[in-house]
Design an enzyme around this catalytic site. Sequence first.
Site, mmCIF file in Angstrom:
data_model
loop_
_atom_site.group_PDB
_atom_site.id
_atom_site.type_symbol
_atom_site.label_atom_id
_atom_site.label_comp_id
_atom_site.label_asym_id
_atom_site.label_seq_id
_atom_site.Cartn_x
_atom_site.Cartn_y
_atom_site.Cartn_z
ATOM 1 N N ASP A 115 33.041 127.447 34.137
ATOM 2 C CA ASP A 115 32.655 126.863 32.800
ATOM 3 C C ASP A 115 31.499 126.973 32.071
ATOM 4 O OD1 ASP A 115 31.196 125.462 34.771
ATOM 5 O OD2 ASP A 115 31.750 123.684 34.089
ATOM 6 N N ASP A 118 24.340 127.894 33.717
ATOM 7 C CA ASP A 118 22.761 127.087 33.155
ATOM 8 C C ASP A 118 21.793 127.885 34.119
ATOM 9 O OD1 ASP A 118 21.333 125.564 31.961
ATOM 10 O OD2 ASP A 118 21.881 123.717 33.312
HETATM 11 P P1 IMP Z 1 23.721 126.142 37.384
HETATM 12 O O1 IMP Z 1 24.044 126.070 38.756
HETATM 13 O O2 IMP Z 1 22.614 125.421 36.789
HETATM 14 O O3 IMP Z 1 24.191 127.389 36.363
HETATM 15 O O4 IMP Z 1 24.924 125.073 36.708
HETATM 16 C C1 IMP Z 1 26.179 125.462 36.526
HETATM 17 C C2 IMP Z 1 27.046 123.924 36.784
HETATM 18 O O5 IMP Z 1 26.326 122.996 36.114
HETATM 19 C C3 IMP Z 1 28.218 124.126 35.685
HETATM 20 O O6 IMP Z 1 29.286 124.599 36.426
HETATM 21 C C4 IMP Z 1 28.375 122.634 35.191
HETATM 22 O O7 IMP Z 1 29.506 122.021 36.026
HETATM 23 C C5 IMP Z 1 27.173 122.156 35.147
HETATM 24 N N1 IMP Z 1 26.398 122.183 33.888
HETATM 25 C C6 IMP Z 1 25.309 123.046 33.651
HETATM 26 N N2 IMP Z 1 25.160 122.709 32.062
HETATM 27 C C7 IMP Z 1 26.081 121.886 31.978
HETATM 28 C C8 IMP Z 1 26.358 121.120 30.583
HETATM 29 O O8 IMP Z 1 25.876 121.343 29.511
HETATM 30 N N3 IMP Z 1 27.246 120.149 30.412
HETATM 31 C C9 IMP Z 1 28.062 119.854 31.632
HETATM 32 N N4 IMP Z 1 27.976 120.674 32.870
HETATM 33 C C10 IMP Z 1 26.825 121.585 32.659
#
Ligand code: IMP
Length: 191
Positions: A115, A118
Amino acid sequence: MTTNAENAASSDIVDIVQDPAIAEIRISEAQLQARVCELADALSADYAGKCPVLVGILRGSIMFLADLLRYLDMPLEIDFLAISSYVGRDSSGVVRLLKDLDRSITGKHVVLVEDIIDTGLTLNYVLRILRARAPASLEVCSLLDKPARRLVEQQIKYVGFHIPDVFVVGYGLDYNQRYRNLPFIGSLRMP
Ligand code: IMP
């Protein structure tokens, strides 16, 4: 004349949009559908003659994956992984595998469907797990990319939209499990 079902659906959406927590619609339903269709075209061209496995990461990728599938007119398989990393708005940085794939991906062409990327911590963890299983190829298709918060760089071949550092919900993305059912991407008004 509108049917009861149409009235019910539109009034539900109005109720959600009027939810004071939703600050604004950032990517409309029409924009999402147009871009998902373009991504499907790119995948169809790149995987012509192959039978890729689309791996959705539960639960945030479900709407994106479901729409992508509708636009892909080619042989393919799907499978799912479930990961936990977030509670509320901020990443704990701790990533756990809650559900593994049902089938082997060894020797297969795998497209990981996410999705949003981040910090990149989740993607980094998942790619390590999947690479160890020796797929024929492994690429990432993410609806959203939020590069401002990246801690681990990864190559993301297919990206729907690059967005600034705002917390977004809808179209599968949640805040404490809410708002996944919105047909658009909205930003959340944080206290
Ligand atoms: P990362 O490991 O920080 O890249 O985070 C990835 C996961 O965090 C995604 O698959 C989402 O489930 C969640 N996530 C990150 N940013 C958002 C946001 O803005 N809204 C909702 N979920 C987020």
